[in-house]
Scaffold this motif. Structure first.
Motif, short mmCIF file in Angstrom:
data_model
loop_
_atom_site.label_atom_id
_atom_site.label_comp_id
_atom_site.label_asym_id
_atom_site.label_seq_id
_atom_site.Cartn_x
_atom_site.Cartn_y
_atom_site.Cartn_z
N PRO A 39 43.46 25.33 1.76
CA PRO A 39 43.50 24.33 0.60
C PRO A 39 43.20 25.10 -0.04
O PRO A 39 43.03 26.58 -0.53
CB PRO A 39 43.52 22.97 0.42
CG PRO A 39 42.79 23.30 1.44
CD PRO A 39 42.42 24.09 2.75
N LEU A 287 46.57 20.54 8.97
CA LEU A 287 46.26 19.35 8.67
C LEU A 287 45.05 17.66 8.90
O LEU A 287 44.35 18.20 8.20
CB LEU A 287 47.42 18.65 8.13
CG LEU A 287 48.62 19.51 7.87
CD1 LEU A 287 49.97 19.09 7.75
CD2 LEU A 287 48.24 19.80 6.00
N GLU A 291 43.40 17.83 5.76
CA GLU A 291 43.82 17.28 4.68
C GLU A 291 43.37 15.39 5.71
O GLU A 291 42.67 14.61 4.58
CB GLU A 291 44.76 16.60 4.67
CG GLU A 291 45.48 18.00 4.17
CD GLU A 291 47.08 17.84 3.37
OE1 GLU A 291 47.44 16.60 3.93
OE2 GLU A 291 47.87 19.09 3.21
N HIS A 292 42.71 15.04 6.79
CA HIS A 292 42.94 14.34 7.47
C HIS A 292 41.55 14.18 8.01
O HIS A 292 40.67 13.08 8.36
CB HIS A 292 43.70 13.78 8.00
CG HIS A 292 45.27 14.14 7.86
ND1 HIS A 292 45.90 13.24 6.75
CD2 HIS A 292 46.35 14.47 8.47
CE1 HIS A 292 46.70 13.72 6.90
NE2 HIS A 292 46.95 14.57 7.69
#
Length: 310
Positions: A39, A287, A291-292
């Protein structure tokens, strides 16, 4: 035995109270294309700047082609190509003048090859850099780095601003160069689909730490997505099986796991009978790791922490 092109040991970098890199240990062999993913603010650009000797580590050590990044000899600097995100040549310069400037810093610059790359996107030696679009500027800078024939290329968002055709062409040029010259390329990028097509390895950085560094073939073999009904219990990490993260979708829950060979055989036995298990690509894995990771998210964006912390 493969020869190492880049090595870091315990690499750290602080900006005041912010730790941008935290105990980064990486070893990258010659002849590899590495996708460096993470990120914004994860530490990718800081990592490249340290390798180039532009920043001093707070702790640890980085080596490029066997030399300490804080004291790169002139002959080693000439064997490294760097393309930073946002670094701009003079706006008044023509492409031909930029080729001349690059030739002064790169004794192996292939002028004819640089001109061929420019021509592929309708540019010439007379093209004025400041008059070009963002994508054209990126192409000019990438052409200069490639034409210098470096042994190590460090590229920060090299394809940003390029249209899909140009991105594909640029990465094909990179792949061909690495195959022909046994060079090493590290590409920090957010455009995962394009780099996945030509990369050998992925290094995922999150919050300054390396979450994963592995060959893409290994990740494709090891990572699975499990689709459960919303009433099914999420599997917990077990011997040979690491739960990476999960996300609630309409009427179902998606869970991502990384399995050893032993874990793959065990996976079907611990999942509900109606569960769907499938392989995933690099973007889905990325991801799951960023993110998860460690939480279940619903489609309305509300995150709920699970008891099975990872």
């Amino acid at each position: 035995m493969n020869e190492t092109a880049i090595r870091t040991e315990g690499l750290c970098r602080d900006y005041g109270d912010l730790r941008a890199l935290d105990d980064v240990n990486l070893s990258i062999d010659k002849g590899r294309v590495v996708a460096m993913l993470g990120p914004n603010g994860a530490g990718k650009t800081t990592f490249l700047h340290i390798l180039m000797g532009m920043l001093e580590p707070t702790g640890g050590r980085a080596e490029v082609l066997g030399a300490n990044s804080r004291a790169l000899p002139k002959d080693v600097v000439g064997r490294i190509g760097y393309m930073g995100d946002g670094d701009e040549p003079p706006r008044w310069a023509t492409a031909g003048q930029l080729i001349g400037l690059q030739a002064g810093a790169s004794y192996k610059l292939a002028r004819g090859f640089a001109e061929q790359l420019l021509a592929k996107r309708g540019l010439s030696r007379k093209s004025v850099y400041g008059a070009l679009s963002k994508g054209q500027k990126k192409w000019v800078r990438a052409a200069l780095v490639l034409a210098a024939k470096p042994e190590v290329m460090l590229l920060d968002e090299p394809a940003e601003g390029l249209d899909p055709s140009a991105r594909r062409e640029l990465y094909d040029e990179l792949r061909d160069y690495v195959t022909d010259s046994d060079a090493t390329v590290v590409v920090a990028t957010h455009i995962i689909a394009d780099i996945e097509r030509i990369a050998d390895e992925a290094a995922i950085i999150d919050k300054g730490r390396v979450a994963t560094h592995a060959a893409l073939d290994d990740l494709r073999e090891q990572v699975r997505e499990i689709e459960l009904t919303e009433n099914d219990a999420i599997p917990e990490s077990a011997d040979g099986i690491e739960v990476l993260g999960s996300k609630a979708v309409s009427g179902a829950v998606l869970v991502w796991v990384r399995c050893s060979q032993h874990g793959q055989r065990k996976l079907e036995t611990i999942c509900p009978k109606k569960a769907v298990i499938r392989a995933v690509g690099l973007e889905t894995f990325y991801l799951a790791m960023t993110e998860h990771n460690g939480k279940t998210e619903s489609t309305d964006g509300q995150a709920q922490e699970r008891h099975n912390d990872i």
